[in-house]
Design a protein around this motif. Sequence first.
Motif, PDB file in Angstrom:
ATOM      1  N   GLY A   1       0.877  -1.210   0.159  1.00  0.00           N
ATOM      2  CA  GLY A   1      -0.120  -0.099  -0.026  1.00  0.00           C
ATOM      3  C   GLY A   1       0.790   1.397  -0.037  1.00  0.00           C
ATOM      4  N   ARG A   2       0.065   2.366  -0.126  1.00  0.00           N
ATOM      5  CA  ARG A   2       0.887   3.561  -0.186  1.00  0.00           C
ATOM      6  C   ARG A   2       1.633   4.003   1.039  1.00  0.00           C
ATOM      7  NH1 ARG A   2      -3.540   7.658  -3.249  1.00  0.00           N
ATOM      8  NH2 ARG A   2      -3.648   6.414  -5.013  1.00  0.00           N
ATOM      9  N   GLY A   3       1.063   3.492   2.290  1.00  0.00           N
ATOM     10  CA  GLY A   3       2.014   3.734   3.518  1.00  0.00           C
ATOM     11  C   GLY A   3       2.916   2.670   3.840  1.00  0.00           C
ATOM     12  N   LEU A   4       3.329   1.611   2.869  1.00  0.00           N
ATOM     13  CA  LEU A   4       4.058   0.603   3.012  1.00  0.00           C
ATOM     14  C   LEU A   4       3.991  -0.044   4.587  1.00  0.00           C
ATOM     15  CD1 LEU A   4       7.197   2.317   1.281  1.00  0.00           C
ATOM     16  CD2 LEU A   4       5.557   0.764   0.126  1.00  0.00           C
ATOM     17  N   LYS A   5       2.690  -0.229   4.998  1.00  0.00           N
ATOM     18  CA  LYS A   5       2.548  -1.131   6.100  1.00  0.00           C
ATOM     19  C   LYS A   5       2.659  -2.446   5.734  1.00  0.00           C
ATOM     20  CE  LYS A   5      -1.199  -1.946   9.561  1.00  0.00           C
ATOM     21  NZ  LYS A   5      -2.631  -1.577   9.646  1.00  0.00           N
ATOM     22  N   LEU A   6       3.467  -3.244   7.001  1.00  0.00           N
ATOM     23  CA  LEU A   6       3.908  -4.596   7.015  1.00  0.00           C
ATOM     24  C   LEU A   6       2.420  -5.204   7.080  1.00  0.00           C
ATOM     25  CD1 LEU A   6       7.029  -4.902   9.432  1.00  0.00           C
ATOM     26  CD2 LEU A   6       6.773  -5.329   6.597  1.00  0.00           C
ATOM     27  N   THR A   7       2.312  -6.099   6.138  1.00  0.00           N
ATOM     28  CA  THR A   7       1.082  -6.918   5.780  1.00  0.00           C
ATOM     29  C   THR A   7       1.298  -8.531   5.982  1.00  0.00           C
ATOM     30  OG1 THR A   7       0.111  -5.080   4.712  1.00  0.00           O
ATOM     31  CG2 THR A   7      -1.242  -6.973   4.552  1.00  0.00           C
ATOM     32  N   ALA A   8       0.476  -9.123   6.570  1.00  0.00           N
ATOM     33  CA  ALA A   8       0.693 -10.556   6.671  1.00  0.00           C
ATOM     34  C   ALA A   8      -0.108 -11.034   5.448  1.00  0.00           C
ATOM     35  CB  ALA A   8      -0.245 -11.157   8.028  1.00  0.00           C
ATOM     36  N   SER A   9       0.478 -12.205   5.219  1.00  0.00           N
ATOM     37  CA  SER A   9      -0.157 -12.864   3.736  1.00  0.00           C
ATOM     38  C   SER A   9      -1.401 -13.578   4.159  1.00  0.00           C
ATOM     39  CB  SER A   9       0.903 -13.944   3.402  1.00  0.00           C
ATOM     40  OG  SER A   9       0.889 -14.966   4.421  1.00  0.00           O
ATOM     41  N   PRO A  10      -2.401 -13.858   3.164  1.00  0.00           N
ATOM     42  CA  PRO A  10      -3.535 -14.252   3.195  1.00  0.00           C
ATOM     43  C   PRO A  10      -3.276 -15.876   4.107  1.00  0.00           C
ATOM     44  CG  PRO A  10      -3.315 -13.505   0.974  1.00  0.00           C
ATOM     45  CD  PRO A  10      -2.175 -13.341   1.553  1.00  0.00           C
ATOM     46  N   VAL A  11      -2.276 -16.604   3.843  1.00  0.00           N
ATOM     47  CA  VAL A  11      -2.139 -17.745   4.422  1.00  0.00           C
ATOM     48  C   VAL A  11      -2.027 -17.516   5.998  1.00  0.00           C
ATOM     49  CG1 VAL A  11      -0.510 -19.677   4.739  1.00  0.00           C
ATOM     50  CG2 VAL A  11      -1.653 -19.116   2.553  1.00  0.00           C
ATOM     51  N   LYS A  12      -1.157 -16.534   6.316  1.00  0.00           N
ATOM     52  CA  LYS A  12      -0.665 -16.184   7.545  1.00  0.00           C
ATOM     53  C   LYS A  12      -2.144 -15.684   8.521  1.00  0.00           C
ATOM     54  CE  LYS A  12       1.938 -13.446  10.882  1.00  0.00           C
ATOM     55  NZ  LYS A  12       3.189 -12.660  10.881  1.00  0.00           N
ATOM     56  N   GLN A  13      -2.793 -14.839   7.730  1.00  0.00           N
ATOM     57  CA  GLN A  13      -4.072 -14.578   8.372  1.00  0.00           C
ATOM     58  C   GLN A  13      -5.040 -15.510   8.715  1.00  0.00           C
ATOM     59  OE1 GLN A  13      -5.682 -10.844   6.305  1.00  0.00           O
ATOM     60  NE2 GLN A  13      -3.802 -10.675   5.345  1.00  0.00           N
ATOM     61  N   LEU A  14      -5.201 -16.448   7.776  1.00  0.00           N
ATOM     62  CA  LEU A  14      -6.096 -17.514   8.020  1.00  0.00           C
ATOM     63  C   LEU A  14      -5.631 -18.413   9.042  1.00  0.00           C
ATOM     64  CD1 LEU A  14      -8.615 -19.005   7.229  1.00  0.00           C
ATOM     65  CD2 LEU A  14      -7.372 -20.447   5.262  1.00  0.00           C
ATOM     66  N   ALA A  15      -4.559 -18.734   8.991  1.00  0.00           N
ATOM     67  CA  ALA A  15      -3.812 -19.571  10.069  1.00  0.00           C
ATOM     68  C   ALA A  15      -3.969 -19.124  11.491  1.00  0.00           C
ATOM     69  CB  ALA A  15      -2.308 -19.933   9.804  1.00  0.00           C
ATOM     70  N   THR A  16      -3.502 -17.654  11.469  1.00  0.00           N
ATOM     71  CA  THR A  16      -3.723 -17.164  12.766  1.00  0.00           C
ATOM     72  C   THR A  16      -5.119 -17.054  13.489  1.00  0.00           C
ATOM     73  OG1 THR A  16      -1.800 -15.617  12.234  1.00  0.00           O
ATOM     74  CG2 THR A  16      -3.263 -14.914  14.071  1.00  0.00           C
ATOM     75  N   ALA A  17      -5.840 -16.978  12.541  1.00  0.00           N
ATOM     76  CA  ALA A  17      -7.283 -16.893  12.983  1.00  0.00           C
ATOM     77  C   ALA A  17      -8.002 -18.095  13.348  1.00  0.00           C
ATOM     78  CB  ALA A  17      -8.199 -16.473  11.815  1.00  0.00           C
ATOM     79  N   HIS A  18      -7.227 -19.498  13.091  1.00  0.00           N
ATOM     80  CA  HIS A  18      -7.565 -20.810  13.553  1.00  0.00           C
ATOM     81  C   HIS A  18      -6.639 -21.047  14.454  1.00  0.00           C
ATOM     82  CE1 HIS A  18     -10.816 -21.886  10.941  1.00  0.00           C
ATOM     83  NE2 HIS A  18     -10.204 -20.638   9.919  1.00  0.00           N
ATOM     84  N   GLY A  19      -5.808 -20.363  15.158  1.00  0.00           N
ATOM     85  CA  GLY A  19      -4.754 -20.534  16.059  1.00  0.00           C
ATOM     86  C   GLY A  19      -3.750 -21.459  15.724  1.00  0.00           C
ATOM     87  N   ILE A  20      -3.408 -21.556  14.442  1.00  0.00           N
ATOM     88  CA  ILE A  20      -2.417 -22.523  13.916  1.00  0.00           C
ATOM     89  C   ILE A  20      -1.036 -21.600  13.879  1.00  0.00           C
ATOM     90  CG2 ILE A  20      -1.460 -23.807  11.875  1.00  0.00           C
ATOM     91  CD1 ILE A  20      -4.650 -24.018  10.944  1.00  0.00           C
TER      92      ILE A  20
END
Length: 310
Positions: free
Chosen positions: A38-57
Amino acid sequence: MRLAFAGTPDFAATILAALIDGGYAPEFVLTQPDRAQGRGLKLTASPVKQLATAHGIPVLQPPTLKTDDARAPLLVRPLDVLVVAAYGLILPPPILAWPRFGCLNVHASLLPRWRGAAPIQHALLAGDTKTGITLMQMDAGLDTGAMIAAREIPINSGDTAGSVHDALAIVGAALTVDALHRLEKEGALPGSPQNDALATYAGKIDKSHACIDWSQDAATIEHTIRAFNPVPGAHTLLHGVPLKLWRATLLPGTTDAEPGVVLAAQPHGIDIACCNGALRILELQPAGSKRQTAAAFLAGHLLPPGSRIG
């Protein structure tokens, strides 16, 4: 089974979601490090990381797997199978030999056609009428391993890289869950060798590949527009300013006009000459604006017949 998963983008996240829903939630996930976006160059987790984190993996994000030190935290974990989908890092021999049943790769083509990083885009660029998913036992080569399972889907005339991507992710998810059922039941996943003589290569795509060359034939340009929708977007120039093209259709017949000349500009489409025919642009995007129909574009831009594009 002691299962792990390696993947990064949305395609891989669809596979991971199916594993979780199918009762094959991995013990841990490998994905690429967070990236600045993004324009702010914010560190962003990958879609896989986001899904895994949501499931406690648990999530591991090694920046490389090339060194002994990078691999050591992984190889101490006993593993039966590693499912890989669009991970983005090369797996060296010690990683390939790590799981008891090896590494299973979910590849978005009908191997051996379109080995490599961008099989969906290359299938569309080539005008292929079909593609599919191949589940493959990984080896040290580039998508050269034995084929465990494959499933074909058609490429329809209106398909883009985005629509084919989404369809293949769903097919790949089902194929992977089916394979794990078989592995759990039978204790093996026999594969068939690929015919190397039929192999084609799908190299990485960058923005330069999406630049429209109006001296090409109309069908090739139409394929290019679909192949790079949504990323990075086929592009050309209008009055020296970038212009993205998102949707087009072939026109019948031929024209004597030079390639890149505007033949007609009407609300239902903008007709542009190519080397042996013409293309009607239906949806486009000027620099700094949103995607819009030809009618919306012409409401704010003068484009008389005889104008040049490109």
